[in-house]
Design a protein around this motif. Structure first.
Motif, PDB file in Angstrom:
ATOM      1  N   ILE A 137       0.824  -1.208   0.000  1.00 32.07           N
ATOM      2  CA  ILE A 137       0.000   0.000   0.000  1.00 32.07           C
ATOM      3  C   ILE A 137       0.863   1.265   0.000  1.00 32.07           C
ATOM      4  N   TYR A 138       0.249   2.341  -0.404  1.00 30.86           N
ATOM      5  CA  TYR A 138       0.832   3.672  -0.546  1.00 30.86           C
ATOM      6  C   TYR A 138       1.758   3.720  -1.755  1.00 30.86           C
ATOM      7  N   MET A 139       1.298   3.093  -2.837  1.00 30.79           N
ATOM      8  CA  MET A 139       1.895   3.190  -4.151  1.00 30.79           C
ATOM      9  C   MET A 139       3.328   2.672  -4.201  1.00 30.79           C
ATOM     10  N   ASP A 140       3.645   1.709  -3.335  1.00 31.26           N
ATOM     11  CA  ASP A 140       4.988   1.125  -3.331  1.00 31.26           C
ATOM     12  C   ASP A 140       5.308   0.394  -4.635  1.00 31.26           C
ATOM     13  N   PHE A 141       4.289  -0.189  -5.265  1.00 23.36           N
ATOM     14  CA  PHE A 141       4.556  -0.902  -6.519  1.00 23.36           C
ATOM     15  C   PHE A 141       5.111   0.046  -7.577  1.00 23.36           C
ATOM     16  N   CYS A 142       4.744   1.309  -7.505  1.00 28.72           N
ATOM     17  CA  CYS A 142       5.175   2.285  -8.513  1.00 28.72           C
ATOM     18  C   CYS A 142       6.679   2.528  -8.493  1.00 28.72           C
ATOM     19  N   VAL A 143       7.320   2.326  -7.345  1.00 32.66           N
ATOM     20  CA  VAL A 143       8.748   2.640  -7.253  1.00 32.66           C
ATOM     21  C   VAL A 143       9.614   1.496  -7.779  1.00 32.66           C
ATOM     22  N   LEU A 144       9.007   0.362  -8.095  1.00 36.81           N
ATOM     23  CA  LEU A 144       9.786  -0.775  -8.591  1.00 36.81           C
ATOM     24  C   LEU A 144      10.252  -0.536 -10.023  1.00 36.81           C
ATOM     25  N   LYS A 145      11.502  -0.858 -10.273  1.00 35.65           N
ATOM     26  CA  LYS A 145      12.026  -0.787 -11.632  1.00 35.65           C
ATOM     27  C   LYS A 145      11.534  -2.005 -12.418  1.00 35.65           C
ATOM     28  N   PRO A 146      11.595  -1.960 -13.756  1.00 33.13           N
ATOM     29  CA  PRO A 146      11.018  -3.050 -14.559  1.00 33.13           C
ATOM     30  C   PRO A 146      11.467  -4.445 -14.143  1.00 33.13           C
ATOM     31  N   ALA A 147      12.746  -4.638 -13.894  1.00 31.58           N
ATOM     32  CA  ALA A 147      13.239  -5.973 -13.542  1.00 31.58           C
ATOM     33  C   ALA A 147      12.738  -6.428 -12.171  1.00 31.58           C
ATOM     34  N   GLU A 148      12.378  -5.472 -11.315  1.00 35.66           N
ATOM     35  CA  GLU A 148      11.948  -5.812  -9.956  1.00 35.66           C
ATOM     36  C   GLU A 148      10.475  -6.202  -9.885  1.00 35.66           C
ATOM     37  N   ARG A 149       9.682  -5.749 -10.854  1.00 33.55           N
ATOM     38  CA  ARG A 149       8.231  -5.977 -10.774  1.00 33.55           C
ATOM     39  C   ARG A 149       7.892  -7.453 -10.793  1.00 33.55           C
ATOM     40  N   LYS A 150       8.482  -8.196 -11.716  1.00 31.04           N
ATOM     41  CA  LYS A 150       8.208  -9.631 -11.807  1.00 31.04           C
ATOM     42  C   LYS A 150       8.672 -10.357 -10.550  1.00 31.04           C
ATOM     43  N   ILE A 151       9.803  -9.950 -10.002  1.00 34.03           N
ATOM     44  CA  ILE A 151      10.309 -10.580  -8.776  1.00 34.03           C
ATOM     45  C   ILE A 151       9.309 -10.406  -7.643  1.00 34.03           C
ATOM     46  N   VAL A 152       8.818  -9.186  -7.463  1.00 35.54           N
ATOM     47  CA  VAL A 152       7.876  -8.931  -6.371  1.00 35.54           C
ATOM     48  C   VAL A 152       6.566  -9.667  -6.595  1.00 35.54           C
ATOM     49  N   LEU A 153       6.044  -9.622  -7.808  1.00 36.43           N
ATOM     50  CA  LEU A 153       4.786 -10.325  -8.081  1.00 36.43           C
ATOM     51  C   LEU A 153       4.933 -11.829  -7.878  1.00 36.43           C
ATOM     52  N   ASP A 154       6.040 -12.386  -8.313  1.00 34.60           N
ATOM     53  CA  ASP A 154       6.268 -13.818  -8.085  1.00 34.60           C
ATOM     54  C   ASP A 154       6.388 -14.124  -6.591  1.00 34.60           C
ATOM     55  N   VAL A 170      -1.729   2.094  -6.978  1.00 34.85           N
ATOM     56  CA  VAL A 170      -0.767   2.759  -7.859  1.00 34.85           C
ATOM     57  C   VAL A 170      -1.273   4.151  -8.196  1.00 34.85           C
ATOM     58  N   VAL A 171      -0.343   5.014  -8.539  1.00 35.90           N
ATOM     59  CA  VAL A 171      -0.718   6.322  -9.067  1.00 35.90           C
ATOM     60  C   VAL A 171      -0.929   6.163 -10.578  1.00 35.90           C
ATOM     61  N   ASN A 172      -1.965   6.793 -11.099  1.00 35.15           N
ATOM     62  CA  ASN A 172      -2.204   6.742 -12.540  1.00 35.15           C
ATOM     63  C   ASN A 172      -1.723   8.033 -13.201  1.00 35.15           C
ATOM     64  N   SER A 173      -1.876   8.122 -14.512  1.00 37.04           N
ATOM     65  CA  SER A 173      -1.287   9.254 -15.238  1.00 37.04           C
ATOM     66  C   SER A 173      -2.246  10.424 -15.437  1.00 37.04           C
ATOM     67  N   LYS A 174      -3.325  10.457 -14.679  1.00 34.86           N
ATOM     68  CA  LYS A 174      -4.171  11.647 -14.704  1.00 34.86           C
ATOM     69  C   LYS A 174      -3.428  12.818 -14.065  1.00 34.86           C
ATOM     70  N   ASN A 175      -3.630  14.006 -14.606  1.00 33.51           N
ATOM     71  CA  ASN A 175      -3.078  15.237 -14.011  1.00 33.51           C
ATOM     72  C   ASN A 175      -1.556  15.176 -13.855  1.00 33.51           C
ATOM     73  N   ILE A 176      -0.876  14.661 -14.877  1.00 30.66           N
ATOM     74  CA  ILE A 176       0.577  14.496 -14.785  1.00 30.66           C
ATOM     75  C   ILE A 176       1.290  15.818 -14.549  1.00 30.66           C
ATOM     76  N   ALA A 177       0.848  16.872 -15.176  1.00 29.07           N
ATOM     77  CA  ALA A 177       1.527  18.163 -14.997  1.00 29.07           C
ATOM     78  C   ALA A 177       1.533  18.575 -13.533  1.00 29.07           C
ATOM     79  N   GLU A 178       0.430  18.312 -12.842  1.00 27.01           N
ATOM     80  CA  GLU A 178       0.355  18.660 -11.423  1.00 27.01           C
ATOM     81  C   GLU A 178       1.136  17.690 -10.553  1.00 27.01           C
TER      82      GLU A 178
END
Length: 278
Positions: A137-154, A170-178
């Protein structure tokens, strides 16, 4: 001040470049982070107490069991874990920060809540078929780099019992400028980054092709020593996560906006919660 050296550090970094310093393991900054975590009234390091209670109650509506074994990844000082344990669940927490884990252990001892804590990186967990629910929780999945995502999900999939549930946000891409950090600077005798005088230069970038946000903080002390702290965060929209979850054999149950109340760009429909099953 060595301006030429500063200009080198202030260049826009290459995607996923590391900083020269790590915030989580710095003893002084770790204490500042802990103070932010346990402040019940704001969302700086953890969400406010009111929002944590809201998220806990919502998560429990997504799971079929009344009494569960729960793994809280990135548990910090145990804010979610304590609330879940108080509701009768058996909770295990994992976090990279020794300072947060020490505080969490003190709290579970004082509250007699029976939570088990481990100071570990959740890239390295080895639980197998132990938990009814895993939360990140608190958007921790967003900080994972590509190679780390599969490791964590597994790792999560392996930790869950058959039919177990994985909930993360996760944070989505709405309001990216803000959401992109605006340039700013501060001069302090003592504050978040150091207990000695410093100048901090802050800015943000958005790498649109990869949907990645960067918060860059450059901290200069009186001896002209420069530390750079780089915080990478990937934004995920509908359809981005399903292939990742499927590759680790998860069944996606659903995704939900507006679990959090509307407010700034880190709340309301700017944050999406995902529910997946083993």
């Amino acid at each position: 001040m060595n301006v030429e050296k500063l200009l080198t550090h202030a260049q826009k970094p290459a995607l996923y470049a590391p900083g020269t310093a790590v915030m989580w393991t710095d003893p002084y900054i770790a204490q500042q982070l802990l103070a932010c975590h346990i402040n019940p009234d704001h969302d700086i390091a953890s969400r406010s107490n009111t929002k944590i209670e809201l998220v806990v109650n919502w998560m429990l509506t997504q799971t079929p069991k009344e009494r569960m074994s729960i793994l809280d990844l990135g548990c910090g000082p145990g804010l979610y874990a304590e609330k879940l344990a108080r509701l009768g669940h058996r909770v295990t927490g994992v976090d990279f920060s020794q300072t947060s884990i020490d505080h969490a252990c003190q709290q579970t001892a004082a509250n007699q809540s029976g939570i088990t804590y481990y100071c570990n990186n959740y890239l390295n967990i080895t639980f197998e078929n132990e938990f009814d629910l895993v939360i990140l929780i608190y958007m921790d999945f967003c900080v994972l780099k590509p190679a780390e995502r599969k490791i964590v999900l597994d790792n999560v999939y392996r930790a869950l019992k058959p039919g177990g549930t994985f909930i993360f946000d996760v944070v989505n891409s709405k309001n990216i400028a803000e959401k992109t950090l605006k340039p700013s600077w501060e001069v302090c005798e003592q504050s978040f980054w150091s207990n000695k005088p410093y100048l901090a230069l802050n800015t943000g970038y958005y790498y649109a092709e990869h949907k990645v946000l960067l918060n860059q903080h450059i901290v200069i002390n009186e001896q002209d020593e420069i530390k750079t702290y780089l915080f990478w965060s990937t934004c995920y929209d509908d359809g981005d996560l399903q292939p990742l979850l499927a590759a680790s054999h998860f069944k996606t149950v659903g995704h939900f906006d507006n679990v959090l109340p509307a407010g700034d760009v880190w709340n309301g429909d700017n944050v999406t919660f995902y529910v997946a099953e083993k």
